[in-house]
Design a protein around this motif. Structure first.
Motif, mmCIF file in Angstrom:
data_model
loop_
_atom_site.group_PDB
_atom_site.id
_atom_site.type_symbol
_atom_site.label_atom_id
_atom_site.label_comp_id
_atom_site.label_asym_id
_atom_site.label_seq_id
_atom_site.Cartn_x
_atom_site.Cartn_y
_atom_site.Cartn_z
ATOM 1 N N ALA A 179 0.147 20.601 -7.611
ATOM 2 C CA ALA A 179 1.478 20.715 -7.014
ATOM 3 C C ALA A 179 1.451 19.996 -5.679
ATOM 4 O O ALA A 179 0.579 20.266 -4.845
ATOM 5 C CB ALA A 179 1.865 22.180 -6.826
ATOM 6 N N VAL A 180 2.380 19.063 -5.475
ATOM 7 C CA VAL A 180 2.377 18.238 -4.264
ATOM 8 C C VAL A 180 3.713 18.379 -3.538
ATOM 9 O O VAL A 180 4.779 18.277 -4.142
ATOM 10 C CB VAL A 180 2.136 16.746 -4.594
ATOM 11 N N VAL A 181 3.637 18.625 -2.233
ATOM 12 C CA VAL A 181 4.812 18.603 -1.369
ATOM 13 C C VAL A 181 4.525 17.588 -0.272
ATOM 14 O O VAL A 181 3.493 17.673 0.401
ATOM 15 C CB VAL A 181 5.104 19.977 -0.730
ATOM 16 N N MET A 182 5.422 16.619 -0.105
ATOM 17 C CA MET A 182 5.200 15.602 0.918
ATOM 18 C C MET A 182 6.501 15.272 1.634
ATOM 19 O O MET A 182 7.573 15.279 1.029
ATOM 20 C CB MET A 182 4.597 14.329 0.308
ATOM 21 N N THR A 183 6.402 15.021 2.932
ATOM 22 C CA THR A 183 7.558 14.581 3.693
ATOM 23 C C THR A 183 7.588 13.060 3.679
ATOM 24 O O THR A 183 6.549 12.401 3.765
ATOM 25 C CB THR A 183 7.508 15.080 5.142
ATOM 26 N N VAL A 184 8.786 12.513 3.563
ATOM 27 C CA VAL A 184 8.950 11.057 3.540
ATOM 28 C C VAL A 184 10.207 10.687 4.314
ATOM 29 O O VAL A 184 11.145 11.484 4.435
ATOM 30 C CB VAL A 184 9.049 10.492 2.106
ATOM 31 N N HIS A 185 10.220 9.466 4.844
ATOM 32 C CA HIS A 185 11.424 8.914 5.460
ATOM 33 C C HIS A 185 12.072 7.867 4.557
ATOM 34 O O HIS A 185 13.292 7.682 4.599
ATOM 35 C CB HIS A 185 11.100 8.293 6.818
ATOM 36 N N ASP A 186 11.255 7.189 3.766
ATOM 37 C CA ASP A 186 11.785 6.143 2.897
ATOM 38 C C ASP A 186 12.420 6.786 1.659
ATOM 39 O O ASP A 186 11.729 7.374 0.825
ATOM 40 C CB ASP A 186 10.659 5.195 2.487
ATOM 41 N N HIS A 222 0.818 -1.203 0.000
ATOM 42 C CA HIS A 222 0.000 0.000 0.000
ATOM 43 C C HIS A 222 0.862 1.268 0.000
ATOM 44 O O HIS A 222 0.407 2.318 -0.452
ATOM 45 C CB HIS A 222 -0.956 -0.009 1.194
ATOM 46 N N GLN A 223 2.086 1.176 0.507
ATOM 47 C CA GLN A 223 2.984 2.327 0.403
ATOM 48 C C GLN A 223 3.231 2.688 -1.053
ATOM 49 O O GLN A 223 3.113 3.851 -1.445
ATOM 50 C CB GLN A 223 4.316 2.019 1.089
ATOM 51 N N TYR A 224 3.568 1.697 -1.863
ATOM 52 C CA TYR A 224 3.876 1.987 -3.260
ATOM 53 C C TYR A 224 2.610 2.301 -4.050
ATOM 54 O O TYR A 224 2.645 3.115 -4.978
ATOM 55 C CB TYR A 224 4.656 0.828 -3.870
ATOM 56 N N HIS A 241 11.074 5.914 -1.780
ATOM 57 C CA HIS A 241 9.900 6.663 -2.225
ATOM 58 C C HIS A 241 10.323 7.973 -2.870
ATOM 59 O O HIS A 241 9.818 8.350 -3.931
ATOM 60 C CB HIS A 241 8.979 6.956 -1.038
ATOM 61 N N ALA A 242 11.241 8.669 -2.216
ATOM 62 C CA ALA A 242 11.704 9.951 -2.755
ATOM 63 C C ALA A 242 12.389 9.763 -4.098
ATOM 64 O O ALA A 242 12.154 10.528 -5.044
ATOM 65 C CB ALA A 242 12.656 10.616 -1.759
ATOM 66 N N SER A 243 13.222 8.738 -4.198
ATOM 67 C CA SER A 243 13.958 8.493 -5.439
ATOM 68 C C SER A 243 13.038 8.069 -6.572
ATOM 69 O O SER A 243 13.158 8.539 -7.698
ATOM 70 C CB SER A 243 15.020 7.423 -5.209
ATOM 71 N N GLY A 244 12.106 7.174 -6.273
ATOM 72 C CA GLY A 244 11.301 6.567 -7.323
ATOM 73 C C GLY A 244 10.164 7.424 -7.835
ATOM 74 O O GLY A 244 9.720 7.231 -8.972
ATOM 75 N N TYR A 245 9.698 8.388 -7.036
ATOM 76 C CA TYR A 245 8.464 9.078 -7.418
ATOM 77 C C TYR A 245 8.563 10.590 -7.472
ATOM 78 O O TYR A 245 7.702 11.241 -8.074
ATOM 79 C CB TYR A 245 7.338 8.686 -6.445
#
Length: 260
Positions: free
Chosen positions: A194-201, A177-179, A204-208
Protein backbone atom coordinates in the motif's frame (compact mmCIF):
# COMPACT_ATOMS: atom_id res chain seq x y z
CA UNK A 1 -10.84 -4.07 5.62
CA UNK A 2 -8.27 -1.71 4.09
CA UNK A 3 -4.64 -2.18 5.13
CA UNK A 4 -4.38 1.46 6.25
CA UNK A 5 -7.35 3.31 7.70
CA UNK A 6 -7.21 6.90 8.90
CA UNK A 7 -10.34 8.40 10.41
CA UNK A 8 -10.94 11.98 11.51
CA UNK A 9 -7.25 12.90 11.58
CA UNK A 10 -6.87 16.35 13.15
CA UNK A 11 -3.49 17.94 13.85
CA UNK A 12 -2.86 21.37 15.37
CA UNK A 13 0.33 23.24 16.28
CA UNK A 14 0.18 26.22 18.65
CA UNK A 15 -3.62 26.22 18.34
CA UNK A 16 -3.34 26.49 14.56
CA UNK A 17 -5.10 23.66 12.71
CA UNK A 18 -2.93 21.92 10.12
CA UNK A 19 -5.33 19.05 9.40
CA UNK A 20 -9.02 18.83 10.21
CA UNK A 21 -11.05 15.61 10.13
CA UNK A 22 -9.15 13.96 7.26
CA UNK A 23 -10.06 10.39 6.34
CA UNK A 24 -8.14 8.00 4.14
CA UNK A 25 -8.07 4.28 3.41
CA UNK A 26 -5.54 2.38 1.32
CA UNK A 27 -5.48 -1.30 0.46
CA UNK A 28 -2.67 -3.61 -0.56
CA UNK A 29 -1.68 -3.00 -4.17
CA UNK A 30 -3.03 0.56 -4.22
CA UNK A 31 -1.17 3.77 -4.98
CA UNK A 32 -2.88 6.83 -3.52
CA UNK A 33 -1.58 10.29 -4.43
CA UNK A 34 -2.16 13.30 -2.19
CA UNK A 35 -2.36 16.63 -4.01
CA UNK A 36 -2.94 20.23 -2.99
CA UNK A 37 -1.29 23.65 -2.89
CA UNK A 38 1.66 24.51 -0.68
CA UNK A 39 0.65 24.48 2.96
CA UNK A 40 -2.41 22.30 2.37
CA UNK A 41 -1.27 19.73 4.96
CA UNK A 42 0.12 17.00 2.69
CA UNK A 43 3.36 16.44 4.60
CA UNK A 44 1.56 16.79 7.93
CA UNK A 45 -0.80 14.01 6.88
CA UNK A 46 2.06 11.64 6.08
CA UNK A 47 3.69 12.44 9.43
CA UNK A 48 0.40 11.74 11.19
CA UNK A 49 -0.03 8.44 9.34
CA UNK A 50 3.37 7.16 10.49
CA UNK A 51 3.01 8.54 14.02
CA UNK A 52 5.57 11.31 13.74
CA UNK A 53 2.97 14.06 14.26
CA UNK A 54 0.69 13.73 17.26
CA UNK A 55 -3.01 13.84 16.43
CA UNK A 56 -5.38 16.02 18.38
CA UNK A 57 -8.21 13.69 17.41
CA UNK A 58 -8.64 10.76 15.06
CA UNK A 59 -7.05 7.37 14.67
CA UNK A 60 -4.78 5.51 12.27
CA UNK A 61 -5.06 1.73 12.00
CA UNK A 62 -2.73 -0.65 10.18
CA UNK A 63 -4.31 -4.06 9.63
CA UNK A 64 -6.92 -3.15 12.20
CA UNK A 65 -4.37 -2.25 14.88
CA UNK A 66 -3.03 1.08 16.01
CA UNK A 67 0.29 1.77 14.33
CA UNK A 68 1.58 3.25 17.58
CA UNK A 69 0.98 -0.06 19.35
CA UNK A 70 3.27 -2.05 17.04
CA UNK A 71 6.75 -2.83 18.40
CA UNK A 72 9.35 -0.61 16.71
CA UNK A 73 11.18 -3.47 15.00
CA UNK A 74 8.00 -5.00 13.62
CA UNK A 75 6.80 -1.60 12.43
CA UNK A 76 10.11 -0.99 10.65
CA UNK A 77 9.73 -4.28 8.80
CA UNK A 78 6.34 -3.28 7.43
CA UNK A 79 6.39 0.54 7.19
CA UNK A 80 8.91 2.66 5.32
CA UNK A 81 8.83 6.46 5.06
CA UNK A 82 10.67 8.86 2.77
CA UNK A 83 10.39 12.50 3.95
CA UNK A 84 11.06 15.49 1.71
CA UNK A 85 14.45 16.23 3.24
CA UNK A 86 17.07 13.53 3.76
CA UNK A 87 20.27 15.29 4.87
CA UNK A 88 23.33 13.06 5.00
CA UNK A 89 26.95 14.16 4.86
CA UNK A 90 28.64 10.92 5.89
CA UNK A 91 30.56 9.33 3.02
CA UNK A 92 28.55 6.14 2.60
CA UNK A 93 28.70 4.48 -0.79
CA UNK A 94 25.42 4.12 -2.64
CA UNK A 95 25.11 0.44 -1.72
CA UNK A 96 26.01 1.09 1.92
CA UNK A 97 23.27 3.72 2.13
CA UNK A 98 20.62 1.40 0.73
CA UNK A 99 21.85 -1.43 2.98
CA UNK A 100 21.09 0.66 6.07
CA UNK A 101 17.43 -0.13 5.43
CA UNK A 102 17.93 -3.81 6.15
CA UNK A 103 18.85 -3.23 9.82
CA UNK A 104 15.40 -4.28 11.16
CA UNK A 105 15.65 -7.64 9.39
CA UNK A 106 17.59 -10.77 10.23
CA UNK A 107 17.85 -12.07 6.69
CA UNK A 108 21.63 -12.37 6.35
CA UNK A 109 24.26 -10.32 4.54
CA UNK A 110 24.02 -12.02 1.15
CA UNK A 111 20.23 -11.95 0.95
CA UNK A 112 20.21 -8.32 2.07
CA UNK A 113 22.73 -7.46 -0.65
CA UNK A 114 20.54 -9.10 -3.30
CA UNK A 115 17.48 -7.20 -2.06
CA UNK A 116 19.37 -3.90 -2.10
CA UNK A 117 20.59 -4.47 -5.64
CA UNK A 118 17.09 -5.40 -6.79
CA UNK A 119 15.68 -2.19 -5.31
CA UNK A 120 18.52 -0.17 -6.82
CA UNK A 121 17.90 -1.74 -10.22
CA UNK A 122 14.25 -0.66 -10.04
CA UNK A 123 15.42 2.95 -9.65
CA UNK A 124 18.31 2.63 -12.14
CA UNK A 125 20.99 3.41 -9.56
CA UNK A 126 23.09 0.23 -9.54
CA UNK A 127 25.88 2.18 -11.23
CA UNK A 128 26.02 4.36 -8.10
CA UNK A 129 26.68 1.43 -5.74
CA UNK A 130 30.37 2.33 -5.32
CA UNK A 131 30.01 6.12 -5.50
CA UNK A 132 30.23 8.26 -2.36
CA UNK A 133 26.87 9.75 -1.44
CA UNK A 134 28.04 13.37 -0.83
CA UNK A 135 29.57 13.52 -4.33
CA UNK A 136 26.29 12.71 -6.10
CA UNK A 137 23.80 15.11 -7.64
CA UNK A 138 20.54 15.86 -5.85
CA UNK A 139 18.61 13.68 -8.26
CA UNK A 140 21.00 10.75 -7.81
CA UNK A 141 20.77 11.09 -4.03
CA UNK A 142 16.97 11.18 -4.21
CA UNK A 143 16.81 7.98 -6.26
CA UNK A 144 19.15 6.22 -3.83
CA UNK A 145 17.01 7.33 -0.90
CA UNK A 146 13.92 5.93 -2.60
CA UNK A 147 15.76 2.66 -3.29
CA UNK A 148 16.66 2.60 0.41
CA UNK A 149 13.07 2.81 1.69
CA UNK A 150 11.85 0.34 -0.91
CA UNK A 151 14.57 -2.13 0.10
CA UNK A 152 13.41 -1.80 3.71
CA UNK A 153 10.10 -3.52 2.86
CA UNK A 154 11.09 -5.19 -0.41
CA UNK A 155 9.73 -8.69 0.23
CA UNK A 156 6.46 -9.66 1.87
CA UNK A 157 7.98 -12.69 3.56
CA UNK A 158 10.22 -10.37 5.58
CA UNK A 159 7.32 -8.69 7.37
CA UNK A 160 3.93 -9.43 5.85
CA UNK A 161 1.70 -6.62 4.62
CA UNK A 162 3.64 -3.47 3.85
CA UNK A 163 3.04 0.28 3.72
CA UNK A 164 5.17 2.90 1.95
CA UNK A 165 4.80 6.64 2.58
CA UNK A 166 6.57 9.03 0.18
CA UNK A 167 6.69 12.81 0.49
CA UNK A 168 7.27 14.42 -2.92
CA UNK A 169 9.79 11.81 -4.15
CA UNK A 170 10.05 13.46 -7.59
CA UNK A 171 11.91 16.44 -6.13
CA UNK A 172 15.25 17.01 -7.90
CA UNK A 173 14.54 14.44 -10.64
CA UNK A 174 14.64 15.22 -14.35
CA UNK A 175 11.57 14.37 -16.38
CA UNK A 176 12.81 10.96 -17.54
CA UNK A 177 13.68 9.85 -14.01
CA UNK A 178 10.40 11.25 -12.68
CA UNK A 179 8.39 8.90 -14.86
CA UNK A 180 10.81 6.04 -14.27
CA UNK A 181 10.35 6.60 -10.54
CA UNK A 182 6.56 6.70 -10.85
CA UNK A 183 6.55 3.42 -12.78
CA UNK A 184 8.81 1.83 -10.17
CA UNK A 185 6.55 2.97 -7.32
CA UNK A 186 3.41 1.79 -9.12
CA UNK A 187 4.99 -1.59 -9.84
CA UNK A 188 6.07 -1.82 -6.20
CA UNK A 189 2.49 -1.18 -5.12
CA UNK A 190 1.27 -3.91 -7.46
CA UNK A 191 3.70 -6.35 -5.82
CA UNK A 192 1.59 -6.14 -2.65
CA UNK A 193 2.37 -2.80 -1.01
CA UNK A 194 0.00 0.00 0.00
CA UNK A 195 1.55 3.30 -1.11
CA UNK A 196 0.63 6.86 -0.16
CA UNK A 197 2.64 9.63 -1.78
CA UNK A 198 2.38 13.39 -2.05
CA UNK A 199 2.87 14.90 -5.49
CA UNK A 200 2.70 18.32 -7.12
CA UNK A 201 2.68 17.16 -10.73
CA UNK A 202 -0.93 16.36 -11.59
CA UNK A 203 0.22 14.27 -14.57
CA UNK A 204 1.87 11.91 -12.08
CA UNK A 205 -1.30 11.67 -10.03
CA UNK A 206 -3.47 11.14 -13.10
CA UNK A 207 -1.23 8.64 -14.85
CA UNK A 208 -0.21 6.38 -11.98
CA UNK A 209 -2.54 6.63 -8.99
CA UNK A 210 -5.52 4.43 -8.20
CA UNK A 211 -7.08 7.16 -6.09
CA UNK A 212 -6.35 10.80 -5.33
CA UNK A 213 -6.88 12.76 -2.12
CA UNK A 214 -7.11 16.53 -2.66
CA UNK A 215 -6.31 18.64 0.41
CA UNK A 216 -7.02 22.34 0.83
CA UNK A 217 -6.40 24.29 4.05
CA UNK A 218 -5.94 20.99 5.89
CA UNK A 219 -9.28 19.57 4.85
CA UNK A 220 -10.24 16.88 2.37
CA UNK A 221 -11.76 18.54 -0.67
CA UNK A 222 -12.13 15.41 -2.79
CA UNK A 223 -11.15 11.75 -2.60
CA UNK A 224 -11.69 9.16 -5.30
CA UNK A 225 -10.50 7.88 -8.65
CA UNK A 226 -8.47 10.33 -10.79
CA UNK A 227 -11.33 10.95 -13.20
CA UNK A 228 -13.67 12.16 -10.46
CA UNK A 229 -11.08 14.26 -8.59
CA UNK A 230 -9.22 15.85 -11.52
CA UNK A 231 -12.03 17.95 -12.89
CA UNK A 232 -11.71 21.55 -14.03
CA UNK A 233 -14.07 22.66 -11.27
CA UNK A 234 -12.14 20.86 -8.55
CA UNK A 235 -8.76 22.14 -9.75
CA UNK A 236 -10.07 25.71 -9.95
CA UNK A 237 -11.32 25.40 -6.37
CA UNK A 238 -8.15 23.68 -5.17
CA UNK A 239 -5.52 25.91 -6.73
CA UNK A 240 -7.45 29.07 -7.59
CA UNK A 241 -6.33 28.86 -11.19
CA UNK A 242 -8.34 28.23 -14.33
CA UNK A 243 -7.54 24.93 -16.07
CA UNK A 244 -8.91 22.71 -18.79
CA UNK A 245 -9.09 18.94 -18.35
CA UNK A 246 -8.83 16.86 -21.52
CA UNK A 247 -8.24 13.15 -22.22
CA UNK A 248 -4.58 12.25 -22.72
CA UNK A 249 -4.11 11.52 -26.45
CA UNK A 250 -2.41 8.18 -25.73
CA UNK A 251 -3.71 6.89 -22.38
CA UNK A 252 -7.09 8.60 -22.29
CA UNK A 253 -6.50 9.61 -18.67
CA UNK A 254 -7.28 13.09 -17.39
CA UNK A 255 -4.74 15.70 -18.49
CA UNK A 256 -4.84 19.01 -16.64
CA UNK A 257 -3.78 21.97 -18.78
CA UNK A 258 -3.45 25.50 -17.40
CA UNK A 259 -5.49 28.16 -19.19
CA UNK A 260 -2.89 30.74 -20.20
Amino acid sequence: MALLQAEGVTVSVDNRPLLTDVCLDVDVGELVCVIGPNGAGKSTLLRALCGESAMETGRVHFKGESLASLPARKRARQLAVLPQSNPLSFAFTGLELVALSRTPHSTGTERDRIICLEAMAALDVCHLSGRLYPTLSGGEQQRLQLARVMAQIWRAEDGGDRLLLLDEPATSLDIAHQYEMMRAVRDFARSGVAVVMTVHDLAHASGYSDRILALKHGRSMAYGCPETVLTAENMQQLYGYSVTVVPHPVTGKSLVVADV
